[in-house]
Design a protein around this motif. Structure first.
Motif, PDB file in Angstrom:
ATOM      1  N   GLN A  43      19.908  21.621  21.313  1.00 42.87           N
ATOM      2  CA  GLN A  43      19.592  22.941  21.829  1.00 42.87           C
ATOM      3  C   GLN A  43      18.098  23.144  22.065  1.00 42.87           C
ATOM      4  O   GLN A  43      17.697  23.694  23.093  1.00 42.87           O
ATOM      5  N   GLY A  44      17.271  22.695  21.128  1.00 49.55           N
ATOM      6  CA  GLY A  44      15.835  22.883  21.282  1.00 49.55           C
ATOM      7  C   GLY A  44      15.278  22.163  22.504  1.00 49.55           C
ATOM      8  O   GLY A  44      14.373  22.675  23.182  1.00 49.55           O
ATOM      9  N   TRP A  45      15.828  20.980  22.803  1.00 54.58           N
ATOM     10  CA  TRP A  45      15.376  20.236  23.981  1.00 54.58           C
ATOM     11  C   TRP A  45      15.738  20.978  25.262  1.00 54.58           C
ATOM     12  O   TRP A  45      14.911  21.099  26.178  1.00 54.58           O
ATOM     13  N   TRP A  46      16.962  21.495  25.332  1.00 57.46           N
ATOM     14  CA  TRP A  46      17.365  22.181  26.552  1.00 57.46           C
ATOM     15  C   TRP A  46      16.580  23.480  26.739  1.00 57.46           C
ATOM     16  O   TRP A  46      16.270  23.864  27.877  1.00 57.46           O
ATOM     17  N   GLN A  47      16.223  24.140  25.649  1.00 53.59           N
ATOM     18  CA  GLN A  47      15.376  25.333  25.769  1.00 53.59           C
ATOM     19  C   GLN A  47      13.995  24.958  26.329  1.00 53.59           C
ATOM     20  O   GLN A  47      13.452  25.641  27.193  1.00 53.59           O
ATOM     21  N   THR A  48      13.447  23.855  25.800  1.00 51.48           N
ATOM     22  CA  THR A  48      12.153  23.386  26.303  1.00 51.48           C
ATOM     23  C   THR A  48      12.253  23.043  27.779  1.00 51.48           C
ATOM     24  O   THR A  48      11.405  23.423  28.600  1.00 51.48           O
ATOM     25  N   MET A  49      13.307  22.315  28.146  1.00 50.45           N
ATOM     26  CA  MET A  49      13.489  21.910  29.534  1.00 50.45           C
ATOM     27  C   MET A  49      13.672  23.116  30.456  1.00 50.45           C
ATOM     28  O   MET A  49      13.168  23.129  31.594  1.00 50.45           O
ATOM     29  N   ASP A  50      14.384  24.119  29.984  1.00 49.35           N
ATOM     30  CA  ASP A  50      14.561  25.326  30.794  1.00 49.35           C
ATOM     31  C   ASP A  50      13.209  25.926  31.168  1.00 49.35           C
ATOM     32  O   ASP A  50      12.976  26.312  32.323  1.00 49.35           O
ATOM     33  N   HIS A  51      12.325  26.028  30.191  1.00 48.94           N
ATOM     34  CA  HIS A  51      10.997  26.592  30.446  1.00 48.94           C
ATOM     35  C   HIS A  51      10.211  25.713  31.407  1.00 48.94           C
ATOM     36  O   HIS A  51       9.547  26.213  32.327  1.00 48.94           O
ATOM     37  N   ILE A  52      10.270  24.385  31.207  1.00 46.61           N
ATOM     38  CA  ILE A  52       9.511  23.467  32.063  1.00 46.61           C
ATOM     39  C   ILE A  52      10.018  23.528  33.495  1.00 46.61           C
ATOM     40  O   ILE A  52       9.230  23.567  34.449  1.00 46.61           O
ATOM     41  N   ILE A  53      11.325  23.545  33.667  1.00 49.93           N
ATOM     42  CA  ILE A  53      11.892  23.596  35.018  1.00 49.93           C
ATOM     43  C   ILE A  53      11.523  24.905  35.714  1.00 49.93           C
ATOM     44  O   ILE A  53      11.156  24.918  36.902  1.00 49.93           O
ATOM     45  N   ALA A  54      11.596  26.000  34.985  1.00 44.68           N
ATOM     46  CA  ALA A  54      11.234  27.292  35.585  1.00 44.68           C
ATOM     47  C   ALA A  54       9.772  27.305  36.008  1.00 44.68           C
ATOM     48  O   ALA A  54       9.429  27.789  37.092  1.00 44.68           O
ATOM     49  N   GLU A  55       8.911  26.759  35.156  1.00 43.52           N
ATOM     50  CA  GLU A  55       7.487  26.728  35.481  1.00 43.52           C
ATOM     51  C   GLU A  55       7.217  25.767  36.640  1.00 43.52           C
ATOM     52  O   GLU A  55       6.382  26.047  37.505  1.00 43.52           O
ATOM     53  N   ALA A  56       7.933  24.651  36.684  1.00 44.62           N
ATOM     54  CA  ALA A  56       7.771  23.708  37.787  1.00 44.62           C
ATOM     55  C   ALA A  56       8.155  24.355  39.116  1.00 44.62           C
ATOM     56  O   ALA A  56       7.489  24.152  40.139  1.00 44.62           O
ATOM     57  N   LYS A  57       9.206  25.121  39.107  1.00 46.03           N
ATOM     58  CA  LYS A  57       9.610  25.815  40.329  1.00 46.03           C
ATOM     59  C   LYS A  57       8.535  26.815  40.756  1.00 46.03           C
ATOM     60  O   LYS A  57       8.197  26.926  41.941  1.00 46.03           O
ATOM     61  N   ARG A  58       7.992  27.541  39.805  1.00 50.50           N
ATOM     62  CA  ARG A  58       6.963  28.529  40.132  1.00 50.50           C
ATOM     63  C   ARG A  58       5.729  27.868  40.728  1.00 50.50           C
ATOM     64  O   ARG A  58       5.109  28.394  41.656  1.00 50.50           O
ATOM     65  N   LEU A  59       5.392  26.671  40.224  1.00 52.88           N
ATOM     66  CA  LEU A  59       4.185  25.987  40.661  1.00 52.88           C
ATOM     67  C   LEU A  59       4.446  25.008  41.808  1.00 52.88           C
ATOM     68  O   LEU A  59       3.511  24.397  42.321  1.00 52.88           O
ATOM     69  N   GLY A  60       5.714  24.832  42.177  1.00 54.11           N
ATOM     70  CA  GLY A  60       6.046  23.892  43.243  1.00 54.11           C
ATOM     71  C   GLY A  60       5.854  22.448  42.840  1.00 54.11           C
ATOM     72  O   GLY A  60       5.430  21.617  43.659  1.00 54.11           O
ATOM     73  N   MET A  61       6.196  22.110  41.598  1.00 58.99           N
ATOM     74  CA  MET A  61       5.971  20.770  41.068  1.00 58.99           C
ATOM     75  C   MET A  61       7.296  20.033  40.890  1.00 58.99           C
ATOM     76  O   MET A  61       8.351  20.642  40.713  1.00 58.99           O
ATOM     77  N   LYS A  62       7.237  18.701  40.915  1.00 61.37           N
ATOM     78  CA  LYS A  62       8.384  17.847  40.684  1.00 61.37           C
ATOM     79  C   LYS A  62       8.331  17.266  39.272  1.00 61.37           C
ATOM     80  O   LYS A  62       7.255  17.122  38.692  1.00 61.37           O
ATOM     81  N   LEU A  63       9.516  16.921  38.742  1.00 59.78           N
ATOM     82  CA  LEU A  63       9.614  16.417  37.376  1.00 59.78           C
ATOM     83  C   LEU A  63      10.215  15.019  37.351  1.00 59.78           C
ATOM     84  O   LEU A  63      11.189  14.743  38.048  1.00 59.78           O
ATOM     85  N   TRP A  64       9.611  14.144  36.553  1.00 56.39           N
ATOM     86  CA  TRP A  64      10.197  12.862  36.176  1.00 56.39           C
ATOM     87  C   TRP A  64      10.477  12.932  34.680  1.00 56.39           C
ATOM     88  O   TRP A  64       9.634  13.422  33.910  1.00 56.39           O
ATOM     89  N   ILE A  65      11.638  12.450  34.258  1.00 54.79           N
ATOM     90  CA  ILE A  65      12.035  12.538  32.850  1.00 54.79           C
ATOM     91  C   ILE A  65      12.082  11.142  32.245  1.00 54.79           C
ATOM     92  O   ILE A  65      12.803  10.270  32.753  1.00 54.79           O
ATOM     93  N   LEU A  66      11.309  10.907  31.186  1.00 58.95           N
ATOM     94  CA  LEU A  66      11.408   9.637  30.472  1.00 58.95           C
ATOM     95  C   LEU A  66      12.756   9.571  29.771  1.00 58.95           C
ATOM     96  O   LEU A  66      13.199  10.553  29.166  1.00 58.95           O
ATOM     97  N   ASP A  67      13.381   8.404  29.832  1.00 54.40           N
ATOM     98  CA  ASP A  67      14.821   8.316  29.603  1.00 54.40           C
ATOM     99  C   ASP A  67      15.241   7.923  28.191  1.00 54.40           C
ATOM    100  O   ASP A  67      16.306   7.316  28.018  1.00 54.40           O
ATOM    101  N   ASP A  68      14.474   8.287  27.188  1.00 56.04           N
ATOM    102  CA  ASP A  68      14.920   8.017  25.823  1.00 56.04           C
ATOM    103  C   ASP A  68      14.169   8.908  24.844  1.00 56.04           C
ATOM    104  O   ASP A  68      13.159   9.527  25.189  1.00 56.04           O
ATOM    105  N   ALA A  69      14.673   8.928  23.628  1.00 60.80           N
ATOM    106  CA  ALA A  69      14.075   9.791  22.605  1.00 60.80           C
ATOM    107  C   ALA A  69      12.732   9.260  22.151  1.00 60.80           C
ATOM    108  O   ALA A  69      11.870  10.021  21.726  1.00 60.80           O
TER     109      ALA A  69
END
Length: 809
Positions: free
Chosen positions: A25-51
């Motif tokens: 849950q904590g990760w998805w909350q963090t990601m929600d904020h990052i995605i929303a901010e990326a949209k506001r700033l017009g930025m793209k996201l790359w996600i590192l694929d492991d813990a």
């Protein structure tokens, strides 16, 4: 994220690193904020694929039966003093009890092989005497039937225990069903939460340094008993399909004959193809089906790209599924001026020859020759050098990367932690504490201009250097960096050619063509062994193209070709493969030729940090090209003789300009003292005056100071066209006249045109010099670099401006 966007960076990589709630849950909350901010700033996201680093942990969800297994060897040297003898193998048969390690509960003996020992040479044995005696093991006792000779017994066993205990719980990258654990745990869960963002805000997944991980270190080569090897039943089955015999297992750990070399080549060929198909390609295919790209890089360090341990065994196969080629430049790997073996914090030192002359070329060659990559090479840059790496060094690294083939940059890193974060500095923003961050956007804007120029085209090269991985699997061989260094010094553009590409090369017009790119010369590194199919491919290539063998012809080779002594290679390349666009004696001048829209662009970079590089452009450059200075975003005419100072680079582009390069005329005045000097530490808001009035090394008086120093004075002049010259200034300088910024520079010598800001009579000069955080932080990574002085060391000089008309103006 706002600071990243303000710096001119269009996206970011998200790494969980130490996130306590990854994929919960904590990760998805963090990601929600990052995605929303990326949209506001017009930025793209790359996600590192492991813990955690490196990729392959699958967030700790790999079940025991899907974790990696390995093949090991215990060698026993014995004397046949009787015809019938016994050996007690109870330790190996019950290794869990012996070592008190529950991980050994899955160990089992695979084969037992007997060979006559050659006692005249260390570790040697008669390779024609191998016998499979596995059936002679009974109730932990090995029954031996011997002659009165010397013998070696090879006990081949499989285990789940390797020499890199941190990676024992990782998945096996050669098994498709094992890799699906990672896909299901990380990739699918992100898709479940953010399906609508895939291909939009979420642009890619990033694998960070996946590896075989059977041992620690970069120099883990097959052919000794000190390490275990990646192993599973699929590997065994593939080996059998390649004509493998159980006695061949011994060759994986010992042997020096052509037969043992062939066995090791076969094994490495099998596991690197399985890695390519089941790890890289499987993940890449999943990403493309779901509308995102697959990117990342492996560990290339000091030749690991062709080896086991930290490496993936074969660079080109390891990144086969990725949508762009990838490398990284971190941790003191590429250090200005050090293209030789030098001390560094990472793994006992850095092979500067490899890092400077082959690292980027590996990625650039894959980007060019693999159609999936579409000419794109990503480089993760700057991390883990320490706080002493400032913008001056970053610009040098950036110039090196781009002038060798990089066209996508991932700056490492921004950290949201409170300063100072000890994890792999430097950090660019550093919680607002990095005194050079106000100038970071200059570097990023400069970089973006160059990346725009060197994209959507290809590296112009007609010489190929055979990738040495498969040659090294059999025995020692010459690595590609040795040859590429000669190519660079001869100003010969060359690509690294994987043997996999040669097999399908098309022959025509005195050249061999790969993916539409033609090569007239193939250089084969000096080697002892080569597979039969590769030798036949080279014989076929030699029917049309020139094949050069370094130092000696390969045994059994029956095709055309020339033997070139390594010491004479540079001269041969100049005379037979060289370009005619520039003439120069500078040994550290890089010439990068890039074709875009049918026209060549040239980047020249003086990699020497001690001496000027002088070059003479060809007449066609003088008549048809101009100089583009990407840092100032200006153009000027080419001069008949051009000089690049240390750290300096230029780009030659097709076209004309009326602008003429500004140079200094007669000196008007110089100022050594009489300055009002004030200083502002990185952790202070305001400048404070100091009791100094002259130029000189401020580090003598302030050895732990990190921040900015400001030199101010008033001067009078009736001249309207003037230059200010700073010599030996460290590290970042900004020159203002009457409040107008006339220059920002990362060089230690600056000639700045201040004409636009001059007023008749009295003028106010303000020079700000900013160093990095190395002096204040004194971190362990920075201890591998000498600290430069601080401030303006020599008098400031004011000159009349003079213009010289050269070349195409």
């Amino acid at each position: 994220m706002e600071q990243i966007e303000k710096a001119g960076i269009s996206g970011l990589c998200i790494e969980s690193r130490s996130h306590p709630d990854f994929l919960r849950q904590g990760w998805w909350q963090t990601m929600d904020h990052i995605i929303a901010e990326a949209k506001r700033l017009g930025m793209k996201l790359w996600i590192l694929d492991d813990a955690r680093f490196p990729t392959g942990f699958a967030n700790g969800t790999v079940p025991d039966n899907l974790k990696k297994r390995y093949l090991g060897c215990h060698r026993y040297d014995i004397v046949g003093s009787a015809e019938e003898m016994d050996m007690d193998l109870s330790v190996l048969c019950n290794i869990r009890e012996y070592y008190k390690d529950p991980k050994h509960q899955y160990d089992r003996i695979e084969n037992i092989i007997l060979a006559e020992n050659d006692i005249t040479e260390k570790t040697a044995f008669r390779e024609d005497s191998l016998q499979d005696i596995t059936s002679q093991l009974e109730d932990r006792t090995l029954h031996l039937y011997l002659e009165r000779k010397y013998y070696s017994v090879f006990v081949i066993y499989s285990t789940s225990v390797c020499n890199d205990r941190l990676l024992q719980d990782y998945l096996d990258p050669t098994r498709a069903e094992f890799v699906k654990v990672l896909i299901n745990e990380v990739y699918e869960k992100h898709y479940l939460h953010y399906q609508n963002e895939f291909g939009n805000t979420i642009e890619a997944f990033f694998s960070d340094e996946p590896r075989f991980g059977n041992d620690k270190g970069w120099n883990i080569r097959i052919g000794n008993t000190d390490t275990v090897l990646p192993w599973n039943e699929e590997i065994r089955e593939e080996l059998y399909r390649n004509g493998w015999h159980d006695t061949d297992d011994a060759y994986l750990f010992a042997g020096s004959s052509a037969k043992s070399a062939a066995a090791r080549m076969t094994y490495m060929d099998v596991i690197t193809r399985l890695y390519s198909r089941n790890f890289s390609s499987q993940i890449g295919e999943w990403c493309r089906r779901h509308g995102v790209r697959y990117v990342g890089h492996v560990i290339e360090d000091n030749g690991a790209h062709a080896r086991l341990g930290y490496g993936p065994g074969h660079y080109f196969r390891a990144i086969a599924g990725q949508d762009m080629a990838g490398v990284d430049v971190i941790g003191g790997q590429i250090v200005p001026g050090m293209d030789y073996w030098h001390d560094a914090f990472n793994n006992g030192g850095s092979n500067g020859e490899f890092y400077h002359h082959a690292l980027i070329e590996l990625g650039a060659s894959a980007a060019k020759l693999d159609p999936l990559k579409k000419g794109n090479l990503m480089c993760e840059a700057f991390g883990a050098y320490g706080w002493s790496e400032g913008l001056k060094m970053m610009k040098w690294i950036m110039d090196h990367c781009i002038s060798h083939g990089v066209n996508v940059i991932v700056p490492h890193a921004f950290s949201p932690k409170v300063f100072p974060d000890r994890d792999c500095p430097p950090h660019f923003y550093a919680d607002g504490c990095n005194p050079q961050f106000p100038y970071f956007h200059y570097l990023m804007s400069y970089t973006q201009r160059l990346l725009n120029l060197f994209s959507c085209g290809y590296h112009s090269a007609n010489t190929g250097v055979l990738y040495h991985a498969s040659l090294e699997w059999g025995a020692d061989c010459m690595p590609v960096e040795k040859i590429l260094k000669k190519c660079h010094k001869a100003f010969v553009s060359a690509d690294i050619i994987s043997a996999d590409y040669l097999h399908d090369a098309v022959l025509q017009d005195n050249a061999f063509t790969i993916s539409g790119y033609a090569y007239r010369t193939l250089i084969v590194p000096e080697c002892v062994f080569m597979s039969d199919h590769l030798r036949k491919d080279i014989e076929r290539i030699a029917e049309k193209a020139d094949v050069l063998f370094i130092n000696r012809m390969l045994e059994g080779y029956s095709g055309k070709g020339k033997v070139i002594p390594f010491d004479g290679l540079e001269e041969y390349l100049k005379n037979h493969c060289g370009q005619q666009m520039i003439r120069s004696e500078a040994k550290s001048l890089t010439l990068y030729e890039y074709c875009r829209n049918g026209e060549n662009i040239y980047m020249l970079f003086n990699e020497d940090i001690l001496q000027d590089a002088v070059f003479v452009p060809a007449p066609e450059l003088l008549s048809d090209y101009c100089v583009y200075d990407a840092f100032t975003d200006t153009e000027y005419g080419i001069e008949e003789t051009m000089v690049l100072r240390p750290y300096e680079s230029v780009v030659l582009v097709k076209g004309h300009t009326d602008r003429i390069r500004d140079t200094k005329g007669s000196k008007i005045i110089e100022w050594k003292d009489g300055f009002l000097i004030s200083m502002k530490s990185f952790d202070r808001e305001e400048y404070e005056p100091v009791f100094l009035t002259e130029t000189g090394n401020l580090a003598k008086s302030y050895p732990y100071f990190s921040g900015s120093v400001r030199y101010e004075r008033v001067f009078r002049t009736d001249e309207t066209e003037c230059l200010i010259l700073l010599k030996d200034v460290y590290e970042i300088s900004q020159i203002k006249v009457n409040g107008t910024v006339c220059s920002v520079s990362f060089a230690d010598e600056i000639s700045a045109d201040i004409s636009k800001a001059l007023l008749p009579g009295e003028n106010r000069l303000e020079i700000t010099v900013t160093n990095n955080l190395g002096r204040n932080q004194r971190d362990g990574l920075s201890s591998f670099m000498a600290m430069e002085p601080f401030g303006i060391l020599k008098p400031v000089e004011l000159y009349r401006k003079r213009v010289i008309n050269h070349g195409n103006i």
